[in-house]
Design an enzyme around this catalytic site. Structure first.
Site, PDB file in Angstrom:
ATOM      1  N   CYS A  27       2.051  -7.885   0.648  1.00 22.86           N
ATOM      2  CA  CYS A  27       3.265  -8.173   0.920  1.00 22.86           C
ATOM      3  C   CYS A  27       3.146  -9.514   2.099  1.00 22.86           C
ATOM      4  CB  CYS A  27       3.801  -7.157   1.628  1.00 22.86           C
ATOM      5  SG  CYS A  27       3.231  -7.046   3.411  1.00 22.86           S
ATOM      6  N   ASP A  33      14.632   9.084  -1.783  1.00 26.30           N
ATOM      7  CA  ASP A  33      15.287   7.802  -0.972  1.00 26.30           C
ATOM      8  C   ASP A  33      15.054   8.326   0.331  1.00 26.30           C
ATOM      9  OD1 ASP A  33      18.139   8.341   0.317  1.00 26.30           O
ATOM     10  OD2 ASP A  33      17.660   9.902  -1.085  1.00 26.30           O
ATOM     11  N   ASP A  90      25.253   8.126  -2.842  1.00 28.91           N
ATOM     12  CA  ASP A  90      25.589   9.419  -2.554  1.00 28.91           C
ATOM     13  C   ASP A  90      26.814   9.443  -2.303  1.00 28.91           C
ATOM     14  OD1 ASP A  90      24.897  11.784  -1.243  1.00 28.91           O
ATOM     15  OD2 ASP A  90      24.248  10.906   0.696  1.00 28.91           O
ATOM     16  N   CYS A 108       1.568  -9.128   5.481  1.00 35.52           N
ATOM     17  CA  CYS A 108       0.279  -8.905   5.329  1.00 35.52           C
ATOM     18  C   CYS A 108      -0.847 -10.177   4.974  1.00 35.52           C
ATOM     19  CB  CYS A 108      -0.224  -7.614   4.776  1.00 35.52           C
ATOM     20  SG  CYS A 108       0.323  -6.055   5.234  1.00 35.52           S
ATOM     21  N   HIS A 118       7.259  -5.210   4.772  1.00 34.40           N
ATOM     22  CA  HIS A 118       5.743  -4.459   4.456  1.00 34.40           C
ATOM     23  C   HIS A 118       5.918  -2.970   4.304  1.00 34.40           C
ATOM     24  CE1 HIS A 118       2.181  -2.861   5.174  1.00 34.40           C
ATOM     25  NE2 HIS A 118       2.594  -1.869   5.906  1.00 34.40           N
ATOM     26  N   CYS A 178      -2.940  -4.701   1.232  1.00 37.96           N
ATOM     27  CA  CYS A 178      -1.583  -5.063   1.056  1.00 37.96           C
ATOM     28  C   CYS A 178      -1.294  -6.595   0.791  1.00 37.96           C
ATOM     29  CB  CYS A 178      -0.514  -4.527   2.351  1.00 37.96           C
ATOM     30  SG  CYS A 178       1.140  -4.759   1.834  1.00 37.96           S
TER      31      CYS A 178
END
Length: 370
Positions: A306, A266, A92, A309, A335, A304
């Site tokens: 991840c 984003d 940015d 989890c 997560h 999930c």
């Protein structure tokens, strides 16, 4: 190749999947880019970020200009080497800080004078300097310098601001050095005024960019206003270039944006929420401070995969949060980033199968379960 290569692969109404090729790898779109403002995605190693499925991250020109400085980063091999992220990086330009740090800056036709929020030192950021800094950083995707204006500005102020941003965009294009696998994105401004947004898009197309971003839609407007602007604007953006909705957003914003033809997003929300006890799941958002989690042996989201989890219970995460242990923020951030990438992957698959409307309906139904 010269610049960036972007190919639209499949379409489902206005939504599309695509392939954006950069010097540091491929971005499969629609894509969500985690925010690494100061050359780090807070609470995560680069390897962990990549493990969530993220292909591109965002860093910030203004913050890296102040600390450690673009010259130092360039001397140390560029941002990819400096932060150990081998994939694409979008930077940015500092335009968002024109709005968010309004009390610390002065602005005129030439650019922006910032007084550092760190030590009070004065820094000049012109369109040309913004492009130079991003070249020193080694960004795959460079953003033009623009002015992000307040939501409550009247239409005349918004019009003048948009026109200034278009003049800056032209100066950025003139200052930009084309390199293989690197590209420059213009930024559409114009507030919540459809006619000003159209004028901005047409001006940017006349200049010509590798991609077209939509700025100024993460400053407090409601979702209905956001989607109204997107509905009117998309048809004015080139079909053969990526479209990037800056600073957005919540999971429902991503789904709504993709339905309207957005390719890239984003937002700090998944990482910031992870540090403030919130987890996004297929069944809606959870506040891990809530007492109802303290004896729950189940995962945040049973679908999930991840680490949070797969290996930890809601009860344990609740304990970490209440004890203010750093691991709680790390696991919730991990997560959330994983969930956002799963959401984008699911939408890419649905678009390829011509089933995005059904995916969106299932998403909306699931969000109401918690």
């Amino acid at each position: 190749m010269s610049g960036l290569t972007f190919e639209v692969l499949n379409k489902d109404n206005r939504a599309r999947t695509g392939r954006l090729e950069t010097a540091h790898g491929i971005i499969n779109t629609p894509a969500f880019m985690p925010v690494g403002t100061a050359a780090t995605v807070k609470g995560m190693t680069p390897e962990a970020v990549a493990g969530t499925g993220a292909q591109c991250i965002l860093a910030n020109t203004y913050h890296l200009m102040l600390r450690p400085g673009p010259e130092r980063i360039e001397k140390l091999g560029g941002l990819h080497t400096f932060m150990n992220w081998p994939g694409p990086i979008l930077t940015d330009s500092g335009g968002y800080q024109v709005w968010s740090l309004a009390d610390l800056r002065k602005m005129d036709e030439n650019g922006v004078e910032f007084r550092s929020h760190l030590d009070g030192s004065v820094h000049q950021l012109s369109p040309e300097r913004a492009i130079e800094i991003q070249r020193q950083l080694g960004s795959d995707i460079t953003m033009v310098l623009d002015e992000c204006i307040s939501l409550d500005a009247d239409k005349n102020e918004v019009a003048q601001s948009m026109q200034l941003s278009m003049r800056w965009a032209e100066r950025c294009k003139a200052a930009y050095e084309d390199r293989n696998g690197h590209g420059l994105f213009g930024i559409v401004q114009g507030g919540l005024h459809d006619d000003l947004r159209t004028q901005s898009a047409e001006a940017l197309k006349m200049i010509g960019f590798d991609g077209y971003a939509i700025g100024g839609l993460s400053v407090g407007e409601g979702q209905d206003s956001k989607f109204r602007i997107l509905d009117g604007l998309i048809k004015h953006l080139p079909q053969d270039r990526p479209r990037y909705l800056m600073g957005v957003g919540k999971p429902a914003d991503l789904v709504g944006g993709v339905l309207r033809g957005i390719d890239m997003f984003d937002c700090v929300l998944p990482t910031r929420s992870g540090r403030t006890n919130q987890a996004f799941t297929r069944n809606g958002a959870l506040n891990l401070r809530n007492a109802r989690h303290k004896e729950d042996p189940g995962p945040l989201d049973p679908e999930c995969s991840c680490p949070a989890c797969a290996s930890y219970s809601r009860a344990y995460l609740h304990h970490l949060v209440m004890a203010k242990e750093i691991l709680g923020a790390v696991l919730l951030t991990w997560h959330n980033l994983h969930y956002y990438q799963d959401l984008m992957s699911g939408m890419r698959k649905a678009i390829d199968e011509g089933a995005l409307d059904a995916f969106a309906a299932d998403f909306q139904a699931g969000q109401r379960l918690n």
